[in-house]
Design a protein around this motif. Sequence first.
Motif, PDB file in Angstrom:
ATOM      1  N   CYS A  22      27.051  59.846  11.938  1.00  0.00           N
ATOM      2  CA  CYS A  22      26.754  58.570  12.588  1.00  0.00           C
ATOM      3  C   CYS A  22      25.520  58.787  13.457  1.00  0.00           C
ATOM      4  O   CYS A  22      25.598  59.449  14.496  1.00  0.00           O
ATOM      5  N   TRP A  36      35.563  57.422  15.899  1.00  0.00           N
ATOM      6  CA  TRP A  36      35.617  57.061  14.489  1.00  0.00           C
ATOM      7  C   TRP A  36      36.902  56.273  14.239  1.00  0.00           C
ATOM      8  O   TRP A  36      37.978  56.648  14.720  1.00  0.00           O
ATOM      9  N   ARG A  45      42.572  48.070  11.677  1.00  0.00           N
ATOM     10  CA  ARG A  45      41.714  49.234  11.854  1.00  0.00           C
ATOM     11  C   ARG A  45      42.496  50.334  12.582  1.00  0.00           C
ATOM     12  O   ARG A  45      43.220  50.062  13.542  1.00  0.00           O
ATOM     13  N   PHE A  95      34.232  53.803  10.170  1.00  0.00           N
ATOM     14  CA  PHE A  95      33.270  53.234  11.105  1.00  0.00           C
ATOM     15  C   PHE A  95      33.132  54.135  12.322  1.00  0.00           C
ATOM     16  O   PHE A  95      34.127  54.681  12.806  1.00  0.00           O
ATOM     17  N   CYS A  96      31.913  54.248  12.847  1.00  0.00           N
ATOM     18  CA  CYS A  96      31.761  54.866  14.155  1.00  0.00           C
ATOM     19  C   CYS A  96      31.535  53.763  15.187  1.00  0.00           C
ATOM     20  O   CYS A  96      31.069  52.667  14.856  1.00  0.00           O
ATOM     21  N   ALA A  97      31.911  54.060  16.415  1.00  0.00           N
ATOM     22  CA  ALA A  97      31.842  53.078  17.491  1.00  0.00           C
ATOM     23  C   ALA A  97      31.444  53.774  18.785  1.00  0.00           C
ATOM     24  O   ALA A  97      31.714  54.960  18.976  1.00  0.00           O
ATOM     25  N   GLU A  99      30.866  52.927  23.235  1.00  0.00           N
ATOM     26  CA  GLU A  99      31.013  51.999  24.351  1.00  0.00           C
ATOM     27  C   GLU A  99      30.801  52.770  25.648  1.00  0.00           C
ATOM     28  O   GLU A  99      31.323  53.894  25.782  1.00  0.00           O
ATOM     29  N   GLU A 115      40.636  50.434  19.825  1.00  0.00           N
ATOM     30  CA  GLU A 115      39.464  49.905  19.139  1.00  0.00           C
ATOM     31  C   GLU A 115      38.953  48.602  19.742  1.00  0.00           C
ATOM     32  O   GLU A 115      37.772  48.314  19.657  1.00  0.00           O
ATOM     33  N   TYR A 118      35.882  48.821  22.128  1.00  0.00           N
ATOM     34  CA  TYR A 118      34.557  49.185  21.639  1.00  0.00           C
ATOM     35  C   TYR A 118      33.814  47.941  21.157  1.00  0.00           C
ATOM     36  O   TYR A 118      34.336  47.165  20.355  1.00  0.00           O
ATOM     37  N   ASN A 120      30.328  48.222  20.171  1.00  0.00           N
ATOM     38  CA  ASN A 120      29.186  48.638  19.354  1.00  0.00           C
ATOM     39  C   ASN A 120      29.716  49.386  18.137  1.00  0.00           C
ATOM     40  O   ASN A 120      30.373  50.435  18.283  1.00  0.00           O
ATOM     41  N   TRP A 121      29.422  48.865  16.958  1.00  0.00           N
ATOM     42  CA  TRP A 121      29.958  49.396  15.708  1.00  0.00           C
ATOM     43  C   TRP A 121      28.856  49.582  14.672  1.00  0.00           C
ATOM     44  O   TRP A 121      27.884  48.818  14.625  1.00  0.00           O
TER      45      TRP A 121
END
Length: 131
Positions: A22, A36, A45, A95-97, A99, A115, A118, A120-121
């Motif tokens: 990422c 992740w 998710r 997905f990576c995230a 915050e 999740e 967060y 920002n994805w």
Amino acid sequence: QVHLVESGGGSVQAGGSLRLSCTVSGDIFSNYCLAWFRQVPGKEREGVAGFDTDHATYTYGDSVKGRFIISQDSAKNTLYLQMNSLKPEDTAMYFCAAEPDAVLYGTHFCYGLREYEYKNWGQGTQVTVSS
């Protein structure tokens, strides 16, 4: 604005390994929560692994403990997820995230694998594990 781009997904047989990357914009390797997550269509998710940059601590979801490793290279602005002993049930979009962490009375706190915290994805990378 934080920008994240995942890569490294693909197809692998059960028992194999993959490493996801990422790449992130901005300096998010201090006072940030990084994580992740993965998602299968029709399901919620799921948190896979999290990293608290301020305390250098890690959190893993129960289903991946002992098999997955989250790591980072701040010089390359990259977060990694090493996935070993893959199982068909690991098949998902990953997905990576990121915050910024929370500060309470001068102490920094991270969100772990919550999740909804967060904002920002990345766009995700598909991992498919065949039996």
